[in-house]
Write a protein that holds these residues in place. Sequence first.
Motif, PDB file in Angstrom:
ATOM      1  N   ASP A 217       0.796  -6.053  -7.480  1.00 44.78           N
ATOM      2  CA  ASP A 217      -0.236  -6.009  -6.445  1.00 44.78           C
ATOM      3  C   ASP A 217       0.003  -4.833  -5.501  1.00 44.78           C
ATOM      4  OD1 ASP A 217      -2.234  -6.490  -4.633  1.00 44.78           O
ATOM      5  OD2 ASP A 217      -1.489  -8.440  -3.966  1.00 44.78           O
ATOM      6  N   TYR A 218      -0.654  -3.709  -5.763  1.00 45.40           N
ATOM      7  CA  TYR A 218      -0.527  -2.575  -4.857  1.00 45.40           C
ATOM      8  C   TYR A 218      -1.757  -1.679  -4.925  1.00 45.40           C
ATOM      9  CZ  TYR A 218       0.692   0.717  -8.683  1.00 45.40           C
ATOM     10  OH  TYR A 218       0.688   1.515  -9.803  1.00 45.40           O
ATOM     11  N   GLU A 219      -1.989  -0.997  -3.829  1.00 49.40           N
ATOM     12  CA  GLU A 219      -3.037   0.012  -3.769  1.00 49.40           C
ATOM     13  C   GLU A 219      -2.403   1.352  -3.427  1.00 49.40           C
ATOM     14  OE1 GLU A 219      -5.900  -0.311  -0.621  1.00 49.40           O
ATOM     15  OE2 GLU A 219      -4.376  -0.428   0.950  1.00 49.40           O
TER      16      GLU A 219
ATOM     17  N   ASN B  73      -3.166  -3.597   2.955  1.00 46.84           N
ATOM     18  CA  ASN B  73      -1.977  -4.430   2.878  1.00 46.84           C
ATOM     19  C   ASN B  73      -1.051  -4.205   4.066  1.00 46.84           C
ATOM     20  OD1 ASN B  73      -2.761  -5.519   0.344  1.00 46.84           O
ATOM     21  ND2 ASN B  73      -1.992  -3.671  -0.662  1.00 46.84           N
TER      22      ASN B  73
ATOM     23  N   SER C 164       0.856  -1.195   0.000  1.00 45.74           N
ATOM     24  CA  SER C 164       0.000   0.000   0.000  1.00 45.74           C
ATOM     25  C   SER C 164       0.885   1.235   0.000  1.00 45.74           C
ATOM     26  CB  SER C 164      -0.908   0.027   1.243  1.00 45.74           C
ATOM     27  OG  SER C 164      -1.843  -1.028   1.230  1.00 45.74           O
TER      28      SER C 164
ATOM     29  N   GLU D 173     -10.210   8.085  -7.246  1.00 43.53           N
ATOM     30  CA  GLU D 173     -10.813   6.903  -6.630  1.00 43.53           C
ATOM     31  C   GLU D 173     -11.848   6.276  -7.554  1.00 43.53           C
ATOM     32  OE1 GLU D 173     -12.411   5.681  -2.230  1.00 43.53           O
ATOM     33  OE2 GLU D 173     -13.270   7.483  -3.136  1.00 43.53           O
TER      34      GLU D 173
ATOM     35  N   LYS E 212      -7.663   4.203  -2.962  1.00 43.86           N
ATOM     36  CA  LYS E 212      -8.573   4.333  -1.821  1.00 43.86           C
ATOM     37  C   LYS E 212      -8.411   5.731  -1.226  1.00 43.86           C
ATOM     38  CE  LYS E 212      -9.003   0.916   1.018  1.00 43.86           C
ATOM     39  NZ  LYS E 212      -8.678  -0.105   2.047  1.00 43.86           N
TER      40      LYS E 212
ATOM     41  N   ASN F  71      -7.553   0.551  -7.791  1.00 36.93           N
ATOM     42  CA  ASN F  71      -6.613   0.342  -6.689  1.00 36.93           C
ATOM     43  C   ASN F  71      -6.340   1.608  -5.881  1.00 36.93           C
ATOM     44  OD1 ASN F  71      -5.163   1.588  -8.755  1.00 36.93           O
ATOM     45  ND2 ASN F  71      -3.241   0.582  -8.201  1.00 36.93           N
TER      46      ASN F  71
END
Length: 369
Positions: free
Chosen positions: A70-72, A126, A44, A92, A99, A97
């Motif tokens: 895989d990341y936000e 995460n 994250s 957003e 937030k 991904n």
Amino acid sequence: MILTILLIVFAIIVFIQFIYYIFIFGKFSFGKKTEGTPKRLPISIIVCAKNEEENIKKYFQTLVTQNYPDYEIVLIDDASSDETLELFESYEKQYANVKLVKVQNNEAFWGNKKFALTLGIKAAKNEYLVFTDADCYPASNDWLLQISTQFTKEKTIVLGYGAYEKVKNSFLNKIIRFETMLTATQYFSWAKIGKPYMGVGRNLAYKKEEFFNVRGFMDHMKIRSGDDDLFINQAATKKNTAILYTPESFTFSEPKTTFSSWVYQKRRHATTAKFYKGFDKFQLGLFFFSQFWFLVLAIVLLAFQFQWMIVTGIIVFRYLFSWISLGYAAGKLKEKDVMYWYPIIEIVLIFTQLSVFFRNLISKPLHWK
């Protein structure tokens, strides 16, 4: 007799500097890079912003286009009065991904970045968190990939390098970049020795459990600055801390363009150092003490022409080992051009630090917009 004593003290001061530059800073300057294997850890990115509309427009794409599976991106709006919140809301909606965390003004924590960051950290899905500022951008699309190489079962904190952009024909820019390079050399070196004491929020990563292990920012919540260095000073240890300085892992920020604004920035940063652990305050203080008195005693002894050949030899020796040590560090951090101005910049920094110290005694600088 007095001049003889001053010469002895001068030699001791240079010996202290030799220990710092060769045996301490040399851990980073001359040390081998720690290689790592890229991993697929869910990450994250945490970005906290207050009235950063223009910077967000410029740099958000560098975050959303990372070459990582895989990341936000957790965007924290800390009660902005410009269009920051509206931009975040649009991102957003546009990106799956992203937030958004909205922070309302809270009477107990008004204007405190640490409160806003705490909400963002708790909202992150995460375990592995990567921090940067709204006015920063990563050097490459492999920024997250590079950070992932340093995380292991033991290493749960990663200290990165937050560089400043180069500005042509600007001596102030060289001062800023030299000071940034020197600071990084110090905290990278002490981390390699096993005594990590700080990191920079422009490029910092750690596992969420480290945050909760020390109760987050609670022990220094009332101190407006220090969401990066005070946290690392408290949470980082020999076992859990790694450093990362590959060029692809750097972040960049726009440097200050006036001397007064840069000094004010340094004044804000300096307010946290007095809250470091005792040993860290001692080693930082001793280093500055040795820098200052090297300069003063060199001037005094040369002015009286006392044993001038010996004094000159000591001065040359000091600049030789310090130039070599910092030169290697500057090469690793891609800041070699600042070393041409090293002696002059060092003098400017010494007197700037003195000015910052005395001005902060009189008045405290403001924090977080």
